[in-house]
Design a protein around this motif. Structure first.
Motif, PDB file in Angstrom:
ATOM      1  N   MET A  24      94.041  -5.675  66.752  1.00  0.00           N
ATOM      2  CA  MET A  24      93.333  -6.724  67.481  1.00  0.00           C
ATOM      3  C   MET A  24      93.287  -8.020  66.675  1.00  0.00           C
ATOM      4  O   MET A  24      93.465  -9.104  67.207  1.00  0.00           O
ATOM      5  N   GLY A  25      93.012  -7.916  65.373  1.00  0.00           N
ATOM      6  CA  GLY A  25      92.924  -9.107  64.562  1.00  0.00           C
ATOM      7  C   GLY A  25      94.245  -9.603  64.037  1.00  0.00           C
ATOM      8  O   GLY A  25      94.333 -10.723  63.535  1.00  0.00           O
ATOM      9  N   GLU A  26      95.299  -8.785  64.156  1.00  0.00           N
ATOM     10  CA  GLU A  26      96.598  -9.168  63.594  1.00  0.00           C
ATOM     11  C   GLU A  26      97.150 -10.455  64.195  1.00  0.00           C
ATOM     12  O   GLU A  26      97.677 -11.298  63.470  1.00  0.00           O
ATOM     13  N   PRO A  27      97.066 -10.646  65.521  1.00  0.00           N
ATOM     14  CA  PRO A  27      97.578 -11.915  66.067  1.00  0.00           C
ATOM     15  C   PRO A  27      96.881 -13.141  65.493  1.00  0.00           C
ATOM     16  O   PRO A  27      97.511 -14.188  65.303  1.00  0.00           O
ATOM     17  N   VAL A  28      95.584 -13.014  65.191  1.00  0.00           N
ATOM     18  CA  VAL A  28      94.846 -14.130  64.595  1.00  0.00           C
ATOM     19  C   VAL A  28      95.306 -14.362  63.165  1.00  0.00           C
ATOM     20  O   VAL A  28      95.576 -15.487  62.741  1.00  0.00           O
ATOM     21  N   ALA A  29      95.416 -13.257  62.407  1.00  0.00           N
ATOM     22  CA  ALA A  29      95.785 -13.367  60.998  1.00  0.00           C
ATOM     23  C   ALA A  29      97.182 -13.955  60.818  1.00  0.00           C
ATOM     24  O   ALA A  29      97.449 -14.637  59.823  1.00  0.00           O
ATOM     25  N   ARG A  30      98.065 -13.721  61.780  1.00  0.00           N
ATOM     26  CA  ARG A  30      99.452 -14.200  61.654  1.00  0.00           C
ATOM     27  C   ARG A  30      99.595 -15.680  61.993  1.00  0.00           C
ATOM     28  O   ARG A  30     100.596 -16.296  61.656  1.00  0.00           O
ATOM     29  N   GLN A  31      98.621 -16.229  62.673  1.00  0.00           N
ATOM     30  CA  GLN A  31      98.748 -17.614  63.130  1.00  0.00           C
ATOM     31  C   GLN A  31      98.465 -18.595  61.994  1.00  0.00           C
ATOM     32  O   GLN A  31      97.483 -18.448  61.268  1.00  0.00           O
ATOM     33  N   GLU A  32      99.293 -19.568  61.862  1.00  0.00           N
ATOM     34  CA  GLU A  32      99.075 -20.630  60.875  1.00  0.00           C
ATOM     35  C   GLU A  32      98.297 -21.764  61.528  1.00  0.00           C
ATOM     36  O   GLU A  32      98.783 -22.876  61.715  1.00  0.00           O
ATOM     37  N   LEU A  33      97.065 -21.426  61.869  1.00  0.00           N
ATOM     38  CA  LEU A  33      96.176 -22.365  62.555  1.00  0.00           C
ATOM     39  C   LEU A  33      94.810 -22.319  61.893  1.00  0.00           C
ATOM     40  O   LEU A  33      94.458 -21.338  61.232  1.00  0.00           O
ATOM     41  N   PRO A  34      93.996 -23.362  62.063  1.00  0.00           N
ATOM     42  CA  PRO A  34      92.604 -23.239  61.641  1.00  0.00           C
ATOM     43  C   PRO A  34      91.967 -22.031  62.334  1.00  0.00           C
ATOM     44  O   PRO A  34      92.334 -21.678  63.471  1.00  0.00           O
ATOM     45  N   MET A  35      91.024 -21.393  61.662  1.00  0.00           N
ATOM     46  CA  MET A  35      90.462 -20.145  62.172  1.00  0.00           C
ATOM     47  C   MET A  35      89.896 -20.295  63.579  1.00  0.00           C
ATOM     48  O   MET A  35      90.087 -19.411  64.428  1.00  0.00           O
ATOM     49  N   HIS A  36      89.208 -21.396  63.859  1.00  0.00           N
ATOM     50  CA  HIS A  36      88.595 -21.526  65.187  1.00  0.00           C
ATOM     51  C   HIS A  36      89.652 -21.575  66.282  1.00  0.00           C
ATOM     52  O   HIS A  36      89.450 -21.022  67.368  1.00  0.00           O
ATOM     53  N   ARG A  37      90.773 -22.192  66.008  1.00  0.00           N
ATOM     54  CA  ARG A  37      91.838 -22.257  67.020  1.00  0.00           C
ATOM     55  C   ARG A  37      92.557 -20.920  67.156  1.00  0.00           C
ATOM     56  O   ARG A  37      92.922 -20.510  68.266  1.00  0.00           O
ATOM     57  N   ALA A  38      92.739 -20.226  66.046  1.00  0.00           N
ATOM     58  CA  ALA A  38      93.394 -18.924  66.109  1.00  0.00           C
ATOM     59  C   ALA A  38      92.553 -17.918  66.903  1.00  0.00           C
ATOM     60  O   ALA A  38      93.083 -17.162  67.723  1.00  0.00           O
ATOM     61  N   LEU A  39      91.245 -17.917  66.660  1.00  0.00           N
ATOM     62  CA  LEU A  39      90.372 -17.000  67.404  1.00  0.00           C
ATOM     63  C   LEU A  39      90.366 -17.326  68.890  1.00  0.00           C
ATOM     64  O   LEU A  39      90.294 -16.435  69.741  1.00  0.00           O
ATOM     65  N   GLN A  40      90.454 -18.603  69.216  1.00  0.00           N
ATOM     66  CA  GLN A  40      90.416 -19.002  70.616  1.00  0.00           C
ATOM     67  C   GLN A  40      91.660 -18.546  71.368  1.00  0.00           C
ATOM     68  O   GLN A  40      91.659 -18.496  72.607  1.00  0.00           O
TER      69      GLN A  40
END
Length: 229
Positions: A1-17
């Protein structure tokens, strides 16, 4: 579930969104006005100020998995702030809500395990009754607890709340937990400390019964301590 967020090179708030079905919006930390209470801001705006760290990463994942319980917890925090303001001491309800939000967990376990846990009978809980843990289910809720387990240490403790048996799904557990958060009851801190790395299967080192012979972690109950000469 969290892997897509962790892989994104984005600020955390944008990755979670980017995760689907998020019940709140995630915003940069500077979305929180100076002097504003974090919980009140979330309640008023449905926006969660978020830093680029593991703590807030796990907070976002808990919002996704437990949306009803997190909303209820936030509403109670905001209500307590509206009633009593922000002081040097949170007060019993806000303190209990914070403890569970940061380090809470749900435990569905057979009655003998709960009896041993409440009595702090660690040898009985983790060694004598070890086979019963196959019938138990421990679900983590606290985002600080999840962060701590990234670098496991023996003293890590969860504050567990007794869950109904069985928990058919996380959605069912979420709805049930939200209903359990009644202010007068929750202010009593109806939780029990559980050293999570003592749970069978959670850490290889606990296969050795000597693992539990550590009074700094597996502390006896106060009643037992009072009997020690």
């Amino acid at each position: 579930m969290g892997e897509p967020v962790a892989r994104q090179e984005l600020p955390m708030h944008r990755a979670l969104q980017c995760l689907p079905a998020m019940p709140v919006q995630f915003a940069p930390q500077d979305d929180l006005p100076e002097g504003a209470a974090y919980e009140q801001h979330i309640f008023d705006t449905r926006r969660v100020p978020t830093r680029d760290n593991l703590h807030d990463f796990f907070n976002g994942l808990v919002w996704l998995q437990f949306p009803q319980a997190k909303r209820r917890l936030n509403a109670l925090q905001a209500g307590a702030i509206a009633a009593h303001g922000i002081g040097a001491v949170r007060g019993p309800l806000r303190d209990a809500l914070t403890v569970f939000d940061e380090n809470g967990a749900l435990l569905d376990a057979p009655a003998p395990l709960w009896d041993a846990l409440n009595a702090r009978q660690w040898q009985r809980l983790f060694v004598d009754l070890r086979p019963l843990w196959r019938e138990a289910r421990l679900v983590l809720f606290g985002h600080a607890l999840l962060e701590k387990l990234v670098a496991p240490r023996k003293p890590i403790v969860a504050h567990v709340y007794r869950a109904p048996a069985p928990m058919a799904s996380l959605a069912q557990a979420d709805a049930w937990l939200a209903q359990q958060m009644q202010p007068e009851y929750w202010a009593t801190k109806p939780f029990t400390p559980l050293p999570v790395l003592g749970v069978p299967g959670w850490w290889a080192a606990n296969e050795d019964p000597c693992f539990y012979a550590d009074p700094q972690v597996f502390r006896p109950s106060r009643a037992m301590s009072d009997k020690t000469p």
